[in-house]
Scaffold this motif. Structure first.
Motif, PDB file in Angstrom:
ATOM      1  N   TYR A 386      62.803  40.416 -55.939  1.00  0.00           N
ATOM      2  CA  TYR A 386      63.744  41.436 -55.469  1.00  0.00           C
ATOM      3  C   TYR A 386      63.495  41.748 -54.002  1.00  0.00           C
ATOM      4  CZ  TYR A 386      66.452  45.744 -55.229  1.00  0.00           C
ATOM      5  OH  TYR A 386      67.374  46.705 -54.877  1.00  0.00           O
ATOM      6  N   GLY A 387      64.563  41.644 -53.213  1.00  0.00           N
ATOM      7  CA  GLY A 387      64.466  41.954 -51.793  1.00  0.00           C
ATOM      8  C   GLY A 387      63.860  40.846 -50.962  1.00  0.00           C
ATOM      9  N   SER A 388      63.592  39.685 -51.578  1.00  0.00           N
ATOM     10  CA  SER A 388      63.010  38.544 -50.853  1.00  0.00           C
ATOM     11  C   SER A 388      61.770  38.953 -50.063  1.00  0.00           C
ATOM     12  CB  SER A 388      64.049  37.912 -49.917  1.00  0.00           C
ATOM     13  OG  SER A 388      65.076  37.291 -50.663  1.00  0.00           O
ATOM     14  N   ASP A 396      67.958  31.791 -51.220  1.00  0.00           N
ATOM     15  CA  ASP A 396      68.850  31.476 -50.110  1.00  0.00           C
ATOM     16  C   ASP A 396      70.151  32.254 -50.313  1.00  0.00           C
ATOM     17  OD1 ASP A 396      70.345  30.456 -48.078  1.00  0.00           O
ATOM     18  OD2 ASP A 396      70.441  28.401 -48.854  1.00  0.00           O
ATOM     19  N   THR A 397      70.378  33.244 -49.486  1.00  0.00           N
ATOM     20  CA  THR A 397      71.573  34.083 -49.634  1.00  0.00           C
ATOM     21  C   THR A 397      72.645  33.745 -48.600  1.00  0.00           C
ATOM     22  OG1 THR A 397      70.578  35.805 -48.230  1.00  0.00           O
ATOM     23  CG2 THR A 397      70.255  36.001 -50.616  1.00  0.00           C
ATOM     24  N   THR A 398      72.508  32.584 -47.941  1.00  0.00           N
ATOM     25  CA  THR A 398      73.483  32.213 -46.912  1.00  0.00           C
ATOM     26  C   THR A 398      74.799  31.677 -47.469  1.00  0.00           C
ATOM     27  OG1 THR A 398      72.430  30.039 -46.682  1.00  0.00           O
ATOM     28  CG2 THR A 398      71.714  31.782 -45.178  1.00  0.00           C
ATOM     29  N   LEU A 402      76.945  35.275 -51.473  1.00  0.00           N
ATOM     30  CA  LEU A 402      75.599  35.578 -51.953  1.00  0.00           C
ATOM     31  C   LEU A 402      74.847  36.593 -51.093  1.00  0.00           C
ATOM     32  CD1 LEU A 402      74.125  32.182 -53.189  1.00  0.00           C
ATOM     33  CD2 LEU A 402      74.656  34.196 -54.536  1.00  0.00           C
ATOM     34  N   SER A 403      75.442  37.075 -50.036  1.00  0.00           N
ATOM     35  CA  SER A 403      74.745  38.050 -49.202  1.00  0.00           C
ATOM     36  C   SER A 403      74.361  39.254 -50.047  1.00  0.00           C
ATOM     37  CB  SER A 403      75.627  38.493 -48.032  1.00  0.00           C
ATOM     38  OG  SER A 403      76.790  39.131 -48.499  1.00  0.00           O
ATOM     39  N   SER A 404      73.120  39.686 -49.909  1.00  0.00           N
ATOM     40  CA  SER A 404      72.538  40.827 -50.633  1.00  0.00           C
ATOM     41  C   SER A 404      72.373  40.579 -52.131  1.00  0.00           C
ATOM     42  CB  SER A 404      73.341  42.123 -50.420  1.00  0.00           C
ATOM     43  OG  SER A 404      74.558  42.098 -51.152  1.00  0.00           O
TER      44      SER A 404
END
Length: 494
Positions: A386-388, A396-398, A402-404
């Motif tokens: 959680y929260g990387s 990978d939230t790019t 997938l942001s956030s």
């Protein structure tokens, strides 16, 4: 005098030279024109000042020397950074000293003596009493004060963040960890999961659905022809109402004389005049009828609104909504997305459920052929983190949508609750609807560098960074740095 003595004395001379050399020309700084020291702020009442011999100036000299040693010329483009570093360092020093003083800590003389021996050694590296006795008394005092100061703030740092010193195989001071804790950290994030994701955009909510909702809730979209006076307090509102009722002033003149025009144009016409918009202005929704029930030219009593108190006047008859008109449908969509977004989410969740049913009979790519709104994305394997958190592997939230996602608790719970090849229930993700299929399991590959890393060191570094952020929110800090810097280190032509 031995090497240690010469080095320390030389360092003192360098700091003095740095300060003299670093004072900016008067063409670049108005500070040179001032007789009094510049005060960039205070910590618990202690001034952070730009003057010879101050802690701020000493830090400034040290940073300036460090820049020069790295081959950087000091100019207007980087001088702000130097001053900022010096300010931050001074704040930290004062905060540390305040904490130590509050705790009643004093540096033991034995610690000072043990450290000072390192500055007076013979050719074999052993303490030389002769060198010590030959040293100038003022230098000895200066060195003693410097060591005491270093050990004093050093105690704060060591207590909070640890030290490399050990005893019996264990590190002294700072963060401690049990074997169980270390094992937990070593194993954390080892399990990886890869997914396929189908995403359904909610940005094209069908017009027919908007019309359907509007007709079922038509009263919300009735528009009213109103003018409004808004004032700060009830006393003023009652005064305006009394003056209007007694004929001492017209409603239109009262707009010009009293109204803050928070909800109206410059002429006092109510800007957002749909019934749901009027209702949302009111602190007490039950007072809506006092406004919507007005006859033409009738004036309402003062009612409390979200900003002050308002008096409404009916200028004309209300208008029923026309759900074939684009303006009305836009109003409906604005209401739904602002106040009842779950209606849109539920609509697309039903579509996602239908998609999942078809995907189970074939696969996501095949099912997506029947859904224009479906976008399929392969998610590379990632751990539950959680929260990387930077200590472990991250997601990978790019990719689009997938942001956030790494801070979406519902997304992570559903993703890591699935069995292999199982599909998730619809998930709200950045306003859209997503469905996941758990496609592959993996194990984190640990590099040699990661195997040799120390979590205690990494966590200590994170703690140090976090504590600095917290420190600059401390109410004991008066931070005027930027204002004072701009006022004194930019020419008046700027």
């Amino acid at each position: 005098m031995k090497k240690g003595v010469l080095y320390t004395f030389g360092a003192s001379i360098i700091l003095i030279i740095c300060f003299i050399a670093f004072v900016l020309p008067s063409s670049l700084s108005r500070a040179a024109e001032q007789q009094e020291a510049l005060v960039f702020g205070k910590y618990n009442g202690r001034k952070i000042s730009y003057e010879y011999g101050s802690d701020f100036t000493n830090f400034l000299s040290q940073y300036a020397e460090a820049f020069r040693n790295n081959g950087q010329e000091i100019n207007q483009s980087n001088q702000f950074s130097l001053y900022s570093y010096a300010f931050n360092a001074t704040v930290q020093k004062y905060a540390q000293e305040y904490a130590l003083k509050t705790a009643g800590y004093e540096v033991p003389q034995e610690s000072i003596n043990r450290t000072i021996k390192n500055y007076f050694s013979d050719e074999n590296g052993k303490f030389s009493k002769k060198a010590y006795l030959q040293a100038d008394a003022s230098y000895i005092q200066q060195l003693t004060d410097s060591i005491r100061d270093s050990l004093y703030t050093g105690r704060y740092f060591d207590d909070y963040y640890g030290t490399s010193s050990t005893f019996g195989g264990y590190k002294l001071f700072g963060l401690k960890s049990s074997e169980a804790e270390s094992a937990f950290l070593d194993n954390f994030g080892q399990e990886l999961r890869a997914f396929k994701m189908a995403t359904f955009s909610t940005r094209e909510y069908p017009v027919e659905e908007q019309e359907k909702y509007g007709k079922a809730n038509s009263q919300k979209f009735v528009k009213y022809d109103l003018s409004v006076i808004t004032v700060e307090t009830k006393d003023i509102a009652d005064k305006v109402t009394s003056r209007i009722s007694k004929g001492q002033i017209t409603f239109e003149d009262a707009i010009a004389e009293y109204s803050d025009k928070n909800y109206s144009d410059s002429e006092g016409k109510l800007s957002n005049n749909s019934q749901y918009q009027i209702e949302n202005l009111l602190e007490d929704k039950d007072e809506l009828s006092k406004i919507t029930g007005l006859a033409v030219d009738e004036i309402s009593p003062a009612v409390q609104t979200t900003i002050g108190y308002s008096i409404f006047k009916c200028d004309g008859a209300s208008t029923q909504p026309d759900f074939t008109a684009d303006e009305t449908l836009s109003d409906v969509l604005n209401y739904i997305t602002t106040y009842e977004a779950t209606i849109v989410e539920d609509y697309y969740s039903d579509i996602a459920k239908s998609f999942t049913k078809e995907a189970k009979q074939s696969d996501m790519e095949t099912a997506a052929l029947n859904y224009e709104n479906a976008v399929i994305t392969d998610l590379e394997a990632f751990p539950l983190n959680y929260g990387s958190v930077s200590l472990f592997g991250i997601m990978d939230t790019t990719p689009t949508g997938l942001s956030s996602a790494d801070t979406n608790e519902d997304f992570l719970k559903k993703a890591f609750s699935l069995k292999l090849n199982e599909y998730s229930e619809p998930i709200v993700l950045n306003g859209d609807i997503a469905v996941l299929q758990y496609t592959a399991a993996g194990v984190k590959e640990t590099s040699e560098e990661e195997e040799n890393s120390s979590y205690s060191i990494l966590i200590s570094q994170i703690d140090e960074t976090s504590s600095q952020s917290v420190l600059f929110q401390d109410p004991k800090l008066e931070n005027d740095f930027i204002a004072v810097y701009i006022d004194n280190f930019f020419s008046s032509s700027f």
